[in-house]
Design a protein around this motif. Sequence first.
Motif, PDB file in Angstrom:
ATOM      1  N   ILE A 187      -6.946  -2.179   9.413  1.00 50.16           N
ATOM      2  CA  ILE A 187      -6.778  -0.977   8.592  1.00 50.16           C
ATOM      3  C   ILE A 187      -5.284  -0.751   8.348  1.00 50.16           C
ATOM      4  O   ILE A 187      -4.483  -0.731   9.286  1.00 50.16           O
ATOM      5  CB  ILE A 187      -7.391   0.262   9.269  1.00 50.16           C
ATOM      6  N   VAL A 188      -4.934  -0.597   7.066  1.00 54.38           N
ATOM      7  CA  VAL A 188      -3.560  -0.300   6.655  1.00 54.38           C
ATOM      8  C   VAL A 188      -3.543   1.133   6.129  1.00 54.38           C
ATOM      9  O   VAL A 188      -4.176   1.437   5.114  1.00 54.38           O
ATOM     10  CB  VAL A 188      -3.083  -1.287   5.572  1.00 54.38           C
ATOM     11  N   TYR A 189      -2.827   2.012   6.827  1.00 57.72           N
ATOM     12  CA  TYR A 189      -2.873   3.460   6.601  1.00 57.72           C
ATOM     13  C   TYR A 189      -1.488   3.924   6.161  1.00 57.72           C
ATOM     14  O   TYR A 189      -0.548   3.960   6.957  1.00 57.72           O
ATOM     15  CB  TYR A 189      -3.308   4.112   7.909  1.00 57.72           C
TER      16      TYR A 189
ATOM     17  N   ILE B 211      -9.243  -2.831   5.282  1.00 57.03           N
ATOM     18  CA  ILE B 211      -9.360  -1.564   4.559  1.00 57.03           C
ATOM     19  C   ILE B 211      -7.959  -1.017   4.310  1.00 57.03           C
ATOM     20  O   ILE B 211      -7.160  -0.859   5.240  1.00 57.03           O
ATOM     21  CB  ILE B 211     -10.204  -0.533   5.326  1.00 57.03           C
ATOM     22  N   LEU B 212      -7.671  -0.733   3.053  1.00 56.35           N
ATOM     23  CA  LEU B 212      -6.368  -0.249   2.612  1.00 56.35           C
ATOM     24  C   LEU B 212      -6.508   1.238   2.301  1.00 56.35           C
ATOM     25  O   LEU B 212      -7.356   1.633   1.495  1.00 56.35           O
ATOM     26  CB  LEU B 212      -5.917  -1.030   1.384  1.00 56.35           C
ATOM     27  N   VAL B 213      -5.671   2.068   2.951  1.00 55.05           N
ATOM     28  CA  VAL B 213      -5.905   3.514   2.947  1.00 55.05           C
ATOM     29  C   VAL B 213      -4.660   4.283   2.503  1.00 55.05           C
ATOM     30  O   VAL B 213      -3.793   4.616   3.324  1.00 55.05           O
ATOM     31  CB  VAL B 213      -6.340   4.001   4.348  1.00 55.05           C
ATOM     32  N   PRO B 214      -4.530   4.625   1.208  1.00 58.90           N
ATOM     33  CA  PRO B 214      -3.519   5.599   0.813  1.00 58.90           C
ATOM     34  C   PRO B 214      -3.869   6.954   1.428  1.00 58.90           C
ATOM     35  O   PRO B 214      -5.033   7.374   1.410  1.00 58.90           O
ATOM     36  CB  PRO B 214      -3.645   5.646  -0.715  1.00 58.90           C
ATOM     37  N   THR B 215      -2.880   7.662   1.974  1.00 54.58           N
ATOM     38  CA  THR B 215      -3.176   8.917   2.647  1.00 54.58           C
ATOM     39  C   THR B 215      -2.072   9.942   2.428  1.00 54.58           C
ATOM     40  O   THR B 215      -0.949   9.605   2.034  1.00 54.58           O
ATOM     41  CB  THR B 215      -3.420   8.676   4.151  1.00 54.58           C
ATOM     42  N   ALA B 216      -2.421  11.215   2.702  1.00 62.57           N
ATOM     43  CA  ALA B 216      -1.471  12.331   2.646  1.00 62.57           C
ATOM     44  C   ALA B 216      -1.759  13.206   3.859  1.00 62.57           C
ATOM     45  O   ALA B 216      -2.313  14.290   3.740  1.00 62.57           O
ATOM     46  CB  ALA B 216      -1.631  13.108   1.344  1.00 62.57           C
TER      47      ALA B 216
ATOM     48  N   ASP C 299     -11.311  10.029   4.374  1.00 59.87           N
ATOM     49  CA  ASP C 299     -12.421   9.060   4.404  1.00 59.87           C
ATOM     50  C   ASP C 299     -12.418   8.210   5.672  1.00 59.87           C
ATOM     51  O   ASP C 299     -13.473   7.913   6.235  1.00 59.87           O
ATOM     52  CB  ASP C 299     -12.323   8.078   3.219  1.00 59.87           C
ATOM     53  N   VAL C 300     -11.231   7.765   6.090  1.00 58.65           N
ATOM     54  CA  VAL C 300     -11.152   6.800   7.188  1.00 58.65           C
ATOM     55  C   VAL C 300     -11.499   7.440   8.525  1.00 58.65           C
ATOM     56  O   VAL C 300     -11.721   6.733   9.513  1.00 58.65           O
ATOM     57  CB  VAL C 300      -9.758   6.130   7.226  1.00 58.65           C
ATOM     58  N   GLU C 301     -11.592   8.755   8.558  1.00 55.47           N
ATOM     59  CA  GLU C 301     -11.989   9.441   9.787  1.00 55.47           C
ATOM     60  C   GLU C 301     -13.501   9.503   9.959  1.00 55.47           C
ATOM     61  O   GLU C 301     -13.985   9.960  10.999  1.00 55.47           O
ATOM     62  CB  GLU C 301     -11.380  10.843   9.807  1.00 55.47           C
TER      63      GLU C 301
ATOM     64  N   VAL D 291       0.859  -1.186   0.000  1.00 54.59           N
ATOM     65  CA  VAL D 291       0.000   0.000   0.000  1.00 54.59           C
ATOM     66  C   VAL D 291       0.896   1.237   0.000  1.00 54.59           C
ATOM     67  O   VAL D 291       1.802   1.356   0.829  1.00 54.59           O
ATOM     68  CB  VAL D 291      -0.940   0.017   1.216  1.00 54.59           C
ATOM     69  N   ALA D 292       0.636   2.166  -0.945  1.00 56.78           N
ATOM     70  CA  ALA D 292       1.425   3.391  -1.102  1.00 56.78           C
ATOM     71  C   ALA D 292       0.512   4.607  -0.880  1.00 56.78           C
ATOM     72  O   ALA D 292      -0.708   4.464  -0.787  1.00 56.78           O
ATOM     73  CB  ALA D 292       2.050   3.418  -2.496  1.00 56.78           C
ATOM     74  N   PRO D 293       1.072   5.815  -0.800  1.00 52.42           N
ATOM     75  CA  PRO D 293       0.287   6.984  -0.401  1.00 52.42           C
ATOM     76  C   PRO D 293      -0.757   7.478  -1.415  1.00 52.42           C
ATOM     77  O   PRO D 293      -0.851   7.001  -2.546  1.00 52.42           O
ATOM     78  CB  PRO D 293       1.362   8.054  -0.158  1.00 52.42           C
ATOM     79  N   GLU D 294      -1.485   8.495  -0.941  1.00 51.46           N
ATOM     80  CA  GLU D 294      -2.574   9.150  -1.686  1.00 51.46           C
ATOM     81  C   GLU D 294      -2.030  10.006  -2.827  1.00 51.46           C
ATOM     82  O   GLU D 294      -1.028  10.714  -2.664  1.00 51.46           O
ATOM     83  CB  GLU D 294      -3.359  10.034  -0.711  1.00 51.46           C
ATOM     84  N   ALA D 295      -2.715   9.954  -3.977  1.00 48.75           N
ATOM     85  CA  ALA D 295      -2.338  10.777  -5.137  1.00 48.75           C
ATOM     86  C   ALA D 295      -0.826  10.735  -5.379  1.00 48.75           C
ATOM     87  O   ALA D 295      -0.211  11.738  -5.741  1.00 48.75           O
ATOM     88  CB  ALA D 295      -2.815  12.226  -4.956  1.00 48.75           C
TER      89      ALA D 295
END
Length: 254
Positions: A193-195, A164-169, A146-148, A40-44
């Motif tokens: 959850i993977v963040y 749940i897999l969560v790319p984030t910034a 979203d995950v919040e 899993v890698a980050p958001e955008a």
Amino acid sequence: MSFPIALWQGPSPEGSDDRAFAALDAALRAAAALGAITLVAPEAYLPGYNQPDIPARAQPRGGPWHQRLAALARSHGCGIVIGYAEGDGDHVYNSAVAFDASGREIGHYRKVQLFGPREKSIYTPGDTVSTFDLGGIRAAMLICYDVEFAHLTRKLAEEGADLILVPTANPEPNTHVSRLVVPAHAINHGLTIVYANYCGTEGDITYCGGSVIAAPDAAILAAAGPGPALLIADIDRQPDPALIQTQLTDFRPV
């Protein structure tokens, strides 16, 4: 049964496809060597979350970015979940895509809860969630903010998601999200959850790192500090039975 999931926390490629795919190639190679099912890698991450020209850089689903991602997954025998700017006609979406180890797309998601005025000025919000099969586990994706939102996590739990897999910034000073919010939603909804966050700076944003893998009993299976990290955890573990919550069956609307 073993089910290792990898998470990569690194700096933004800042609009450079060459830099992005070189970093992903190295991360996938290491994750595959450790036996990971997916990374899993980050958001955008494509082209980078805080780039000034995202609408111009956005690519369609199935376009060149996806073709390169699929080829990377196939060459390393490891799946990948990653955020990207998706162009679709006149709309731009903050999206995430999942490929399995054969390079086949198995999941796609558009961020529902856009964060702040910048995201709302760039992106069209998504309007649905969905689940997909990841090596025999029912999985789903959310993106950062979203995950919040408990209703999204609850909706996925009701649809049978276990992961749940969560790319984030996630920028500073919001370290509470990975420390408190993610583990709370994991235990309250009975899932893993993977963040996966960025680290370092990108333009006027400093990311707080702190990527985390949280179990259904709120156990922290792996956690990153503020710098680059590749985490891996076997999520096939027996949670503490005394900590298993029954909110899904106990819920009473008012």
